[in-house]
Design a protein around this motif. Sequence first.
Motif, PDB file in Angstrom:
ATOM      1  N   VAL A 149     -54.086 -33.039  43.778  1.00 17.95           N
ATOM      2  CA  VAL A 149     -54.493 -34.338  43.245  1.00 17.95           C
ATOM      3  C   VAL A 149     -53.608 -34.716  42.052  1.00 17.95           C
ATOM      4  O   VAL A 149     -53.097 -33.851  41.347  1.00 17.95           O
ATOM      5  N   ASN A 150     -53.428 -36.021  41.852  1.00 10.63           N
ATOM      6  CA  ASN A 150     -52.718 -36.527  40.674  1.00 10.63           C
ATOM      7  C   ASN A 150     -53.714 -37.179  39.736  1.00 10.63           C
ATOM      8  O   ASN A 150     -54.640 -37.885  40.176  1.00 10.63           O
ATOM      9  N   VAL A 151     -53.533 -36.943  38.447  1.00 11.98           N
ATOM     10  CA  VAL A 151     -54.499 -37.400  37.441  1.00 11.98           C
ATOM     11  C   VAL A 151     -53.746 -38.103  36.320  1.00 11.98           C
ATOM     12  O   VAL A 151     -52.644 -37.696  35.956  1.00 11.98           O
ATOM     13  N   SER A 152     -54.364 -39.152  35.772  1.00 13.53           N
ATOM     14  CA  SER A 152     -53.768 -39.797  34.594  1.00 13.53           C
ATOM     15  C   SER A 152     -54.811 -39.885  33.484  1.00 13.53           C
ATOM     16  O   SER A 152     -56.014 -39.964  33.753  1.00 13.53           O
ATOM     17  N   THR A 153     -54.327 -39.867  32.231  1.00 11.32           N
ATOM     18  CA  THR A 153     -55.214 -39.940  31.073  1.00 11.32           C
ATOM     19  C   THR A 153     -54.435 -40.464  29.879  1.00 11.32           C
ATOM     20  O   THR A 153     -53.215 -40.287  29.793  1.00 11.32           O
ATOM     21  N   ARG A 154     -55.135 -41.113  28.948  1.00 10.00           N
ATOM     22  CA  ARG A 154     -54.507 -41.542  27.689  1.00 10.00           C
ATOM     23  C   ARG A 154     -54.551 -40.416  26.648  1.00 10.00           C
ATOM     24  O   ARG A 154     -53.798 -40.432  25.682  1.00 10.00           O
ATOM     25  N   LYS A 155     -55.479 -39.458  26.841  1.00  9.74           N
ATOM     26  CA  LYS A 155     -55.685 -38.397  25.859  1.00  9.74           C
ATOM     27  C   LYS A 155     -55.618 -37.033  26.546  1.00  9.74           C
ATOM     28  O   LYS A 155     -56.416 -36.757  27.455  1.00  9.74           O
ATOM     29  N   LEU A 156     -54.684 -36.208  26.102  1.00 11.35           N
ATOM     30  CA  LEU A 156     -54.502 -34.884  26.678  1.00 11.35           C
ATOM     31  C   LEU A 156     -54.739 -33.833  25.596  1.00 11.35           C
ATOM     32  O   LEU A 156     -54.075 -33.847  24.557  1.00 11.35           O
ATOM     33  N   VAL A 157     -55.685 -32.935  25.836  1.00 11.68           N
ATOM     34  CA  VAL A 157     -56.025 -31.883  24.873  1.00 11.68           C
ATOM     35  C   VAL A 157     -55.587 -30.536  25.439  1.00 11.68           C
ATOM     36  O   VAL A 157     -56.046 -30.128  26.512  1.00 11.68           O
ATOM     37  N   VAL A 158     -54.708 -29.853  24.718  1.00 15.70           N
ATOM     38  CA  VAL A 158     -54.236 -28.543  25.164  1.00 15.70           C
ATOM     39  C   VAL A 158     -55.052 -27.461  24.447  1.00 15.70           C
ATOM     40  O   VAL A 158     -54.962 -27.303  23.230  1.00 15.70           O
ATOM     41  N   ALA A 159     -55.859 -26.752  25.226  1.00 13.86           N
ATOM     42  CA  ALA A 159     -56.719 -25.679  24.703  1.00 13.86           C
ATOM     43  C   ALA A 159     -56.513 -24.444  25.574  1.00 13.86           C
ATOM     44  O   ALA A 159     -57.468 -23.798  26.000  1.00 13.86           O
ATOM     45  N   SER A 160     -55.244 -24.154  25.832  1.00 14.33           N
ATOM     46  CA  SER A 160     -54.905 -23.137  26.829  1.00 14.33           C
ATOM     47  C   SER A 160     -54.816 -21.727  26.272  1.00 14.33           C
ATOM     48  O   SER A 160     -54.497 -20.785  26.990  1.00 14.33           O
TER      49      SER A 160
END
Length: 401
Positions: A149-160
Amino acid sequence: MEKFDVVVIGAGAAGLFCAAQAGQQGLKVLVVDNGKKVGRKILMSGGGRCNFTNLYIEPAAYISANPHFCKSALARYTQWDFIDLVGKYNINWHEKTLGQLFCDDSAQQIVDLLMAECELGKVTIRLRSEILDLQRSESGEYLLKLNGVNVSTRKLVVASGGLSMPGLGATPFGYKVAEQFGLSVKPVSAALVPFTLHKPILDTLQQISGVAVPITVDAADGTRFKESMLFTHRGLSGPAVLQISSYWRPGQAVTINLVPDTDVNHFIEAQRSEHPNLSLKNSLARILPKRLVDSLVELSLVPEVTLKQLNSRQQQQLVEHLTGWDIYPNGTEGYRTAEVTLGGVDTQHLSSQTFEARDVPGLYFIGEVVDVTGWLGGYNFQWAWSSAWACAQALGNAAGR
């Protein structure tokens, strides 16, 4: 293309808590993780009981190139806030030593709490989700190509997270995202980790594997911890060693006081007046484990004499050896057994209020992936909760919620 207000990368402590808090503000949130289940490190932490915070959280218990960075988040979402949340879910807990709080029952209770909070926020969680490609469009959208699947967002949180415990799925993914978008990463290393030792000292000390003793230990920079040390078949472990490992650098010694609560000179004088013919090693076995004393004799740190034979020079050396034993580790056990990762995304690129990258709108980093590392004892979990909460408030505010 699926659209979300927020995509969180990582279903660990920081990622789930941030997603839950953002979702509860009405944002449409997706969490993606490469693993088979959520909260893998939570489940095995604290011997399966999760040391979820500490009563004595303070900025001084955190290591960072910028020691001030953690202050805002820790002050805005405190240990008492998380303890209140734990109480809301009727999770019974107990304090161990030094303010460390553990679940009475199981770490699963903390994972269940986080999942319940995510449900309240209508958060979507997708496991076994690999990010095959990540780009930022000219309009500021983050475009993620996941498997299927392809996903788009204005806000990306990296908690990896960091690199500790690769067996639980740890990868350098978060650092690569930071570098992709022009953020520097402070050098990383294993922290809260046992030491390994060189031969021949290892050959002697591994004979007393399993012996524990209360000590103080000092790093070259003067940092000191007073807790127990455990001898292992590879070297040294136990809380004192894990703590000091975060301050140790290769090639340096750590200085161990095996008798932090004993005045050795006073003890020997008292013993000598009462039992002059007693061997020194049998006398020392009254304040140290006998097997340890035997090993110290083997290492020539304790002379094989009776108390009356012990001369003043030998006594002075003995005091120095027992109270200031310099050991040079040959390394650590590495990420395989490390509880956390030292270093990470350089905080100079991030807002301490929002955790957003200063020069990359809509990109956030929280939790262990950031260059903030806490002491052993619940400090790193509190950093996860505090940084996640602060970030989630910023996400809500940015969306006008």
